[in-house]
Design an enzyme around this catalytic site. Sequence first.
Site, mmCIF file in Angstrom:
data_model
loop_
_atom_site.group_PDB
_atom_site.id
_atom_site.type_symbol
_atom_site.label_atom_id
_atom_site.label_comp_id
_atom_site.label_asym_id
_atom_site.label_seq_id
_atom_site.Cartn_x
_atom_site.Cartn_y
_atom_site.Cartn_z
ATOM 1 N N ILE A 152 -23.369 8.749 28.928
ATOM 2 C CA ILE A 152 -21.964 8.595 29.315
ATOM 3 C C ILE A 152 -21.255 7.744 28.261
ATOM 4 O O ILE A 152 -21.661 6.606 28.011
ATOM 5 C CB ILE A 152 -21.830 7.908 30.689
ATOM 6 N N LYS A 163 -26.289 -4.490 31.068
ATOM 7 C CA LYS A 163 -25.249 -3.487 30.844
ATOM 8 C C LYS A 163 -23.885 -3.989 31.322
ATOM 9 O O LYS A 163 -22.867 -3.778 30.655
ATOM 10 C CB LYS A 163 -25.633 -2.192 31.552
ATOM 11 N N ARG A 196 -46.441 4.742 15.358
ATOM 12 C CA ARG A 196 -47.270 5.944 15.480
ATOM 13 C C ARG A 196 -46.390 7.187 15.418
ATOM 14 O O ARG A 196 -45.180 7.104 15.630
ATOM 15 C CB ARG A 196 -48.059 5.915 16.786
#
Length: 433
Positions: A134, A203, A46
């Site tokens: 970062i 992470k 969209r």
Amino acid sequence: MKPVKVGICGLGTVGSGSFSILRNNAEEITRRVGRSIVIEQIGARRDNDMCDTSGVSVTRDIFDVVNNPEIDIVLELIGGTTVAKELVLTAIENGKHVVTANKALIAEHGNEIFARAQEKGVIVAFEAAVAGGIPIIKLIREGLSANRIDWLAGIINGTGNFILSEMSEKNRNFDDVLAEAQALGYAEADPTFDIEGIDAAHKLTILASIAFGIPLQFEKTYTEGISRITSEDVAFASELGYAIKHLGIARRSKMGIELRVHPTLISRKQLLANVNGVMNAIMVQGDVVGPTLTYGAGAGALPTGSSVVADVIDVARTLTADPTNRVPHLAFQADALSSMQILPVEEIECGFFLNMTIKDRAGVLANITQILSMNDISIESLIQREREGSELVPLVVMTHDVKERNMNAAIAAIEALPDVAGTVQRIRVENLA
């Protein structure tokens, strides 16, 4: 030199931020790269009202982008691991470079993706996958490449940090703060990935691989969330001079690699203990440089888009370089990754904060201290409070460093005592000196 042509797949938060940066900072980017970077095509289900896509080809089929022969670099910003994996592998097969912000994709499928990319001589860049704006991946992979990394520890999920910060600063309970985090858009309607540590584990898996030169091993990352942390835990920790933070910790030892995400007590004297709100921060200890700390926005359209576009710039700079001379995906050469084992959490050694409810009668404390002694656990400090009108009182014990398996045995024995009510709350303690 001819322009570098980029295709963006996904026009959500990160996609729209990346689009805006490429458009608004086009002149500055051209000065840095030596040629222009243009958005050739966008694939999105969209439109996004934040992006004026006039003059750019837009398709509802994201695979049109990776199959477009004009495109040099594909930005995978759709999230998830199923369609995203197919999209990235197709782009690689078509000889296109890839930039992604998808930590789950890299943590769970990165080994396969990087192997395919190396075979095809293309780059898969993923700075935005960890800690938003970062540049922690570049710091470890390139800025600290002269160092042997000893350990790293970080606040790498802003939602969890916001919740714990509010609990600490305003004496609020977990459920109340979680509801506010959802209302503010910091937490999803289903907050499981954030509050149970899965997002942080993705992470940490990536950071550990880059820091130690090991394959990505998400399935071996010990993961524990913050949903059991109470305002009482926070208050007692503060009284003892500690803050509770949800940390990702990776540490090298003679026995192997520690890879763990869990609530952690750290001294309030530590800089990391004073990182509050939705901000992220990561400490990295190198054998040459010593400790370093990076701090900044860990999410958001523009901070994360900043890392995405920085990767685009890096890839554009190396398009004409010999693939064998590029910075390796996981910092170390692919044939030089270490097989060092990931330690099971039972073998990890640290201090512990124990919070329990006991009956206020003679001999109970003696029984608990005896159990701790039998498991080679020494006490650093102890707090016992009276509750007027109740025979049940809180007891908090801080221990010196001990192996987790010893603590497991001690907690099981303490919980079996008839004068101990409910379960023992256990939070690990880290000295990040």
